[in-house]
Design a protein around this motif. Structure first.
Motif, PDB file in Angstrom:
ATOM      1  N   VAL A   1       0.852  -1.191   0.000  1.00 10.47           N
ATOM      2  CA  VAL A   1       0.000   0.000   0.000  1.00 10.47           C
ATOM      3  C   VAL A   1       0.884   1.236   0.000  1.00 10.47           C
ATOM      4  N   ALA A   2       0.747   2.096  -1.016  1.00 16.47           N
ATOM      5  CA  ALA A   2       1.520   3.342  -1.080  1.00 16.47           C
ATOM      6  C   ALA A   2       0.675   4.491  -0.551  1.00 16.47           C
ATOM      7  N   ILE A   3       1.236   5.232   0.406  1.00 18.54           N
ATOM      8  CA  ILE A   3       0.529   6.388   0.973  1.00 18.54           C
ATOM      9  C   ILE A   3       0.933   7.628   0.183  1.00 18.54           C
ATOM     10  N   VAL A   4      -0.020   8.245  -0.480  1.00 18.26           N
ATOM     11  CA  VAL A   4       0.261   9.466  -1.239  1.00 18.26           C
ATOM     12  C   VAL A   4      -0.639  10.589  -0.724  1.00 18.26           C
ATOM     13  N   GLY A   5      -0.303  11.816  -1.107  1.00 22.92           N
ATOM     14  CA  GLY A   5      -1.145  12.942  -0.700  1.00 22.92           C
ATOM     15  C   GLY A   5      -0.409  14.253  -0.830  1.00 22.92           C
ATOM     16  N   TYR A   6      -1.154  15.319  -0.684  1.00 27.79           N
ATOM     17  CA  TYR A   6      -0.566  16.655  -0.728  1.00 27.79           C
ATOM     18  C   TYR A   6       0.353  16.814   0.470  1.00 27.79           C
ATOM     19  N   THR A   7       1.392  17.617   0.331  1.00 28.55           N
ATOM     20  CA  THR A   7       2.319  17.798   1.453  1.00 28.55           C
ATOM     21  C   THR A   7       1.571  18.321   2.680  1.00 28.55           C
ATOM     22  N   ASN A   8       1.916  17.800   3.836  1.00 30.38           N
ATOM     23  CA  ASN A   8       1.330  18.189   5.120  1.00 30.38           C
ATOM     24  C   ASN A   8      -0.114  17.713   5.305  1.00 30.38           C
ATOM     25  N   ALA A   9      -0.512  16.668   4.547  1.00 35.11           N
ATOM     26  CA  ALA A   9      -1.872  16.130   4.707  1.00 35.11           C
ATOM     27  C   ALA A   9      -1.961  15.165   5.893  1.00 35.11           C
ATOM     28  N   GLY A  10      -0.777  14.717   6.390  1.00 37.13           N
ATOM     29  CA  GLY A  10      -0.757  13.816   7.543  1.00 37.13           C
ATOM     30  C   GLY A  10      -0.341  12.405   7.219  1.00 37.13           C
ATOM     31  N   LYS A  11       0.386  12.205   6.105  1.00 33.16           N
ATOM     32  CA  LYS A  11       0.802  10.859   5.690  1.00 33.16           C
ATOM     33  C   LYS A  11       1.726  10.213   6.720  1.00 33.16           C
ATOM     34  N   SER A  12       2.745  10.967   7.162  1.00 33.38           N
ATOM     35  CA  SER A  12       3.721  10.403   8.111  1.00 33.38           C
ATOM     36  C   SER A  12       3.082  10.129   9.463  1.00 33.38           C
ATOM     37  N   THR A  13       2.173  11.021   9.896  1.00 31.95           N
ATOM     38  CA  THR A  13       1.470  10.803  11.168  1.00 31.95           C
ATOM     39  C   THR A  13       0.651   9.523  11.093  1.00 31.95           C
ATOM     40  N   LEU A  14       0.001   9.288   9.951  1.00 27.37           N
ATOM     41  CA  LEU A  14      -0.794   8.069   9.778  1.00 27.37           C
ATOM     42  C   LEU A  14       0.099   6.832   9.834  1.00 27.37           C
ATOM     43  N   LEU A  15       1.226   6.868   9.135  1.00 32.52           N
ATOM     44  CA  LEU A  15       2.151   5.722   9.147  1.00 32.52           C
ATOM     45  C   LEU A  15       2.664   5.469  10.567  1.00 32.52           C
ATOM     46  N   ASN A  16       3.001   6.546  11.280  1.00 38.46           N
ATOM     47  CA  ASN A  16       3.468   6.414  12.661  1.00 38.46           C
ATOM     48  C   ASN A  16       2.394   5.795  13.555  1.00 38.46           C
ATOM     49  N   THR A  17       1.156   6.276  13.418  1.00 40.49           N
ATOM     50  CA  THR A  17       0.060   5.800  14.267  1.00 40.49           C
ATOM     51  C   THR A  17      -0.231   4.322  14.010  1.00 40.49           C
ATOM     52  N   LEU A  18      -0.216   3.925  12.747  1.00 34.26           N
ATOM     53  CA  LEU A  18      -0.543   2.542  12.399  1.00 34.26           C
ATOM     54  C   LEU A  18       0.575   1.562  12.717  1.00 34.26           C
ATOM     55  N   THR A  19       1.829   1.995  12.546  1.00 27.87           N
ATOM     56  CA  THR A  19       2.947   1.042  12.640  1.00 27.87           C
ATOM     57  C   THR A  19       4.022   1.430  13.651  1.00 27.87           C
ATOM     58  N   GLN A  20       3.821   2.526  14.383  1.00 30.59           N
ATOM     59  CA  GLN A  20       4.857   3.027  15.312  1.00 30.59           C
ATOM     60  C   GLN A  20       6.204   3.161  14.593  1.00 30.59           C
ATOM     61  N   ALA A  21       6.154   3.731  13.380  1.00 31.92           N
ATOM     62  CA  ALA A  21       7.371   3.830  12.551  1.00 31.92           C
ATOM     63  C   ALA A  21       8.406   4.779  13.133  1.00 31.92           C
ATOM     64  N   GLY A  22       7.950   5.767  13.912  1.00 32.26           N
ATOM     65  CA  GLY A  22       8.893   6.698  14.542  1.00 32.26           C
ATOM     66  C   GLY A  22       9.554   7.655  13.579  1.00 32.26           C
ATOM     67  N   ILE A  23       8.891   7.986  12.461  1.00 35.55           N
ATOM     68  CA  ILE A  23       9.485   8.925  11.506  1.00 35.55           C
ATOM     69  C   ILE A  23       9.032  10.348  11.825  1.00 35.55           C
ATOM     70  N   LEU A  24       9.812  11.308  11.369  1.00 32.24           N
ATOM     71  CA  LEU A  24       9.517  12.714  11.635  1.00 32.24           C
ATOM     72  C   LEU A  24       8.142  13.076  11.088  1.00 32.24           C
ATOM     73  N   ALA A  25       7.307  13.701  11.913  1.00 37.59           N
ATOM     74  CA  ALA A  25       5.989  14.146  11.457  1.00 37.59           C
ATOM     75  C   ALA A  25       5.737  15.528  12.046  1.00 37.59           C
TER      76      ALA A  25
END
Length: 418
Positions: free
Chosen positions: A204-228
């Protein structure tokens, strides 16, 4: 005792310039976004000038009257540079700098600068430098003038800064070298992708306009710990993480670089290998900031960019994010999407619906399988656990009774055993 001096980088004070060529176009919103881009790059906006013209001036971007107005504003507000809301031609860049006697930048230069400061991986750095050099190769004269005038700031940062004073021959040699390095990285990425495909997990590829919340979603779902961060292009390098769905199956989520209106062609070209994560994915997760008044325009930009990248024929889940924010409009329409979900990646609201939707898509791609395995074939059940969804497993005298959903290719493999 020697005196100590504190060295501080001088803050850039910029005036934003734009040309509106039609009534009711989105120039005002585009300039507001440009102000955000300038702030992300470390500059402060001290003035804005929008000129209404039938077309952009081919020689100086804006007309003579507006040039006089901008020159006066530069003096009054102690500006150190101007940023134009479109990509300037080499002639426009040089002529406008000569007329204003100040550093002139365009939207592309600012975006490239932000990308340069955000790139962390080898691939990201190569891609940014490649885009910078392609942009600068045709603008050496104008850029040389601006750099000698101010000596730094936006447009001079990142891996490409040492190359600014090269002649075109050296720049093109460096471009060839970077393209070769990028091909190596691309080959490595393809090997990684193929190994994922062999694993059988849905991607599944997460796409979207910048600052739409893609990284926050990935962090919330998988605890990825990436900058958001609440910033444009807060993350640049793609991150892939495994997500275990409620039914026990795994899918792979990949965050991609955010899109933006007037995304420079150089960047789309340079980042093609990264954006191809979306091309080779099974599903597109389109994250939309439904609290942004420009939501419809942003969705259009995302779909237009996907079209440019020739990404089509994918199942699309549009995720209307930030429903917890004041002014959010989760009733947004998207006729392109196959599924629509309303969530808040920050609070977790609606994430259950999103996971259910992903399970529904996954199940639609699976084949129902019901067999009795002899005990000598028990190892095959592990394959079902890994790549499919094991619904029931019962040990009886005549063998192991299994009910499951499995990928089509595994279904064929299992049938061939009998």
């Amino acid at each position: 005792m020697a005196e100590m001096y504190e060295l501080k980088e001088e803050e850039e004070r910029v005036i934003l310039i734009a040309v509106s060529t039609e009534d009711n176009d989105d120039t005002v919103h585009s300039v507001e976004e440009l102000s955000e881009l300038a702030a992300t790059a470390g500059a402060v906006t001290v003035g804005t000038v929008i000129q209404n013209r039938e077309a952009v001036h081919p020689g100086t971007y804006i007309g003579k009257g507006k040039i006089d107005e901008v020159r006066q504003m530069i003096w009054e507000r102690e500006a150190t540079g101007v940023i134009c809301d479109d990509e300037l031609s080499p002639a426009q860049l040089k002529n406008l700098e000569d007329a204003l006697e100040i550093k002139v930048m365009d939207r592309t230069m600012v975006i490239l600068d932000i990308f340069a400061s955000r790139a962390k991986t080898r691939e990201g750095k190569i891609q940014v430098e490649l885009a910078q050099l392609k942009y600068r190769a045709v603008r050496l004269v104008g850029l040389r003038n601006s750099l000698s005038r101010l000596g730094g700031g936006i447009g001079t940062r990142g891996p490409g800064e040492k190359k600014l004073e090269m002649d075109r021959r050296l720049i093109h040699e460096r471009i060839s070298q970077l393209k070769s390095e990028l091909e190596d990285v691309k080959r490595h990425r393809e090997v990684t992708r193929k190994s994922r495909e062999r694993g059988g997990a849905m991607t599944v590829a997460i796409v979207g306009y910048t600052n739409a919340g893609k990284s926050t979603l990935l962090n919330t779902l998988t605890q990825a710990g990436i900058l958001a961060e609440d910033k444009l292009f807060a993350t640049l390098d793609p991150t892939t993480r495994a997500l275990t769905l409620p039914g026990g199956e795994k899918v792979l989520l990949t965050d991609t670089v955010g899109f933006i209106r007037k995304l420079p062609h150089h960047l789309i070209e340079a980042f093609k290998s990264t954006l191809e994560e979306a091309k080779y994915s099974d599903v597109i997760l389109h994250v939309v900031d439904c609290s942004n008044p420009q939501m419809d325009m942003q969705m259009h930009v995302v779909y237009e960019t996907l079209r440019q990248l020739e990404i089509k024929g994918k199942e699309i889940v549009t995720v209307f994010n930030k429903i917890d924010k004041p002014g959010a409009d989760p009733t947004g329409r998207d006729t392109v999407a196959d599924y629509r979900v309303k969530i808040s990646a920050k609070t977790g609201e609606g994430l259950g619906d999103l996971l259910e939707t992903l399970e529904k898509i996954l199940r639609s791609r699976r084949v129902y399988f019901e067999k009795v395995f002899p005990y000598s074939e028990a190892g095959r059940i592990q394959k079902i656990r890994k790549s499919g969804q094991l619904l029931a497993e019962e040990y009886a005298d005549d063998g192991i009774h299994v009910k499951a959903y499995v990928p089509a290719e595994l279904f064929e493999e299992l049938l061939s055993c009998f």
